[in-house]
Design a protein around this motif. Sequence first.
Motif, short mmCIF file in Angstrom:
data_model
loop_
_atom_site.label_atom_id
_atom_site.label_comp_id
_atom_site.label_asym_id
_atom_site.label_seq_id
_atom_site.Cartn_x
_atom_site.Cartn_y
_atom_site.Cartn_z
N ALA A 85 0.84 -1.21 0.00
CA ALA A 85 0.00 0.00 0.00
C ALA A 85 0.86 1.25 0.00
CB ALA A 85 -0.91 0.00 1.22
N MET A 86 2.16 1.09 -0.26
CA MET A 86 3.08 2.23 -0.26
C MET A 86 3.47 2.57 -1.70
SD MET A 86 5.46 1.17 3.00
CE MET A 86 4.71 0.73 4.57
N GLY A 87 4.74 2.78 -1.95
CA GLY A 87 5.23 3.08 -3.30
C GLY A 87 5.41 4.57 -3.54
N ALA B 110 8.49 0.29 -1.28
CA ALA B 110 8.16 1.49 -0.53
C ALA B 110 8.50 2.77 -1.30
CB ALA B 110 8.90 1.49 0.82
N PHE B 111 9.63 2.79 -1.97
CA PHE B 111 10.12 4.03 -2.57
C PHE B 111 10.02 4.06 -4.09
CE2 PHE B 111 12.34 3.67 1.50
CZ PHE B 111 12.04 4.89 2.07
N GLY B 112 9.92 2.90 -4.73
CA GLY B 112 9.83 2.86 -6.18
C GLY B 112 8.39 2.98 -6.67
N GLY B 113 8.21 3.09 -7.96
CA GLY B 113 6.88 3.13 -8.56
C GLY B 113 6.11 4.38 -8.18
N THR B 114 4.79 4.23 -8.08
CA THR B 114 3.92 5.36 -7.75
C THR B 114 3.23 5.11 -6.41
OG1 THR B 114 2.10 4.32 -8.98
CG2 THR B 114 3.48 5.91 -10.17
N PHE C 6 6.57 -4.92 -11.93
CA PHE C 6 6.22 -5.73 -10.77
C PHE C 6 5.90 -7.16 -11.21
CE2 PHE C 6 3.32 -7.40 -7.55
CZ PHE C 6 4.04 -7.14 -6.41
N LYS C 7 6.80 -8.09 -10.87
CA LYS C 7 6.60 -9.48 -11.24
C LYS C 7 6.52 -10.40 -10.02
CE LYS C 7 9.48 -8.78 -15.37
NZ LYS C 7 10.72 -9.20 -16.06
#
Length: 628
Positions: free
Chosen positions: A371-373, A442-446, A528-529
């Motif tokens: 639920a982060m990103g 936590a820090f990558g993606g959106t 994301f795999k």
Amino acid sequence: MVAITWLVPALPLVAYLILLATGKRISETLTSAIATIAVAISFILSIIIFIKVAASGPIAPFVVPWLAFGSHEITMGIEVTSLNAMMIVVVSLVSTLVLWYSRSYMRGDERFSRFFQYLSIFVFSMLGLVVSPNLLQFYIFWELVGMTSYLLVGFWYFKPEAATAAKKAFIVTRIGDVGLFIGMILLYLAVGSFNFNDIYAFISAHLMGQSATVFGMSAAGFATLTALLVFLGAVGKSAQFPLHVWLPDAMEGPTPVSALIHAATMVAAGVYLVARMFPLFHASPAASETVAIIGGITAILAATIGLTQHDIKRVIAYSTMSQLGYMMLALGVGAYVSGVFHLMTHAFFKALLFLAAGSIIHAVDTQDLFAMGGLRKYMPVTHLTFLAGALALSGIPPFAGFWSKDDILGAAFSSHHYFVYALGLIAAFFTAFYIFRVYFLAFGGTYKGDKHPHEGGIAMVVPLSVLGILATIGGFFNAPFAPFLGRFLQDQGPIGYDPSANVWLMIISAIIGLLGIWLAYTLYGKEFKGDKVAKRMGFLYQLSFHKFYFDEIYHYVIVVPVFFLAQLLEFIDRWIVDGIVRLLGEIGYTGGISLKYTNNGQIQTYGLVSALGLAILVLIAVGIGGVL
């Protein structure tokens, strides 16, 4: 120096007493200031003591009489060696930063003052444990650490999960404490003293290659028995296999508690115990081998479980358990300096990771990694410091964890413990993978949440920055620390193996860490795999995600039978034992009630009954005489 050393544990105790007396009558700012300043002064004094020990050698034990019985006297006091000089610096430093951080993290909590009271008494207990000159005093503070950690883990007691986790931690660690207590008593009966120096002298004189017997056992047998009993205490406190199940559940406590308990304090107490009693383990190759194997199993078991967890704090908790396994592995193979040095570097980067996780949770109000990103752009300081901690944990040069972990793996290989070396190397790969899995989720993606992430203010940013610097450069303390820590063993002879750097092993260790990071990036970075791979893993994924079903196994193998036995004994007590007692009472009562009706006050009735009774007796007598 003795007076200064007394103040190190005393100041947090004074802070606790002040906060206990004032309660909620003072502001949150003043409450946190009292606790933080007291521990910060302890840290400054610890630095002074450390410099003194580095320059002039250990501070001799200062003791006063406590208990006397017969010709025996038990003392209490303080002692500072190179080992605990380093420990009081690490404990007081991390505690100061955690207390400072807590000011912001716990702001507005209904029990804010109580939280700082608990933290203060916990720090007092840990520092008192470290400077204890004898096993009995050590054990008293050992139990105080357990009690205060119970209060901190269950701080939010109104949450059923927190209350259960606190009870679980308390009960599981008590199992190990029983072993430590028995080992301590056996050593006292053999040595006649609880003092560490007396125990070391006895080991050197009677257990090192001697053919003498102790209590009818060979010297080697006695050394092995007592070492394993002492190690059982360390297994409980440091969450080693198979008493590791309490540690992940302890994440139900506030995040600053997790940082304090799982970085340099409570869980490190078990490692410190083995290091403090290292001469005893050195006297027993069998016990040392056991420590190494248990450490290796713990390292890879925890790393394997950490691969699949969704809760950010639980992943870091399993990494704590894994790193504690590395420390035990080091002590088991004889690499005393390497194990203790990893304890120090681990305190920096693990406290950093927990506090960074707390900053994330404070910002997004969830512990679910999925639920982060996208937090990199919202929380730049947390991002950079977490990255430093992750690289240190992964053993990537030049970060702190590389130097200490590489020393441990090199020691295992060079001392021909190839099995535990392989376990450590595989665990290193898993470690790099799961911590960077956390990083990319936590820090990558959106960003996937609905909150508005932001940094937590200066009270949270400064501790993160300090620990981030230490996690980056802490490994370079290795060269001066090796001879400094080695002083602890000088009086015991040339024990402890600490290898010179092996360039090839260092390269292999770094490559393994980089491969773990690459795999995490491949599965959780650009695309994301992770879910697809998880489905392919099937049972193996479930095995890791459900923590190898240890909780379920313990529930059905231990909890259910014990509960059934308790119910059976309760049934026997209530319906058989109490039933017989009640039956006898009923018989007496019924008999009394029946006889009361024979007393009606009429003399004619009494006469008739007497006559009938006399006639019955006569008939019985005649019958016995054979007339009838």
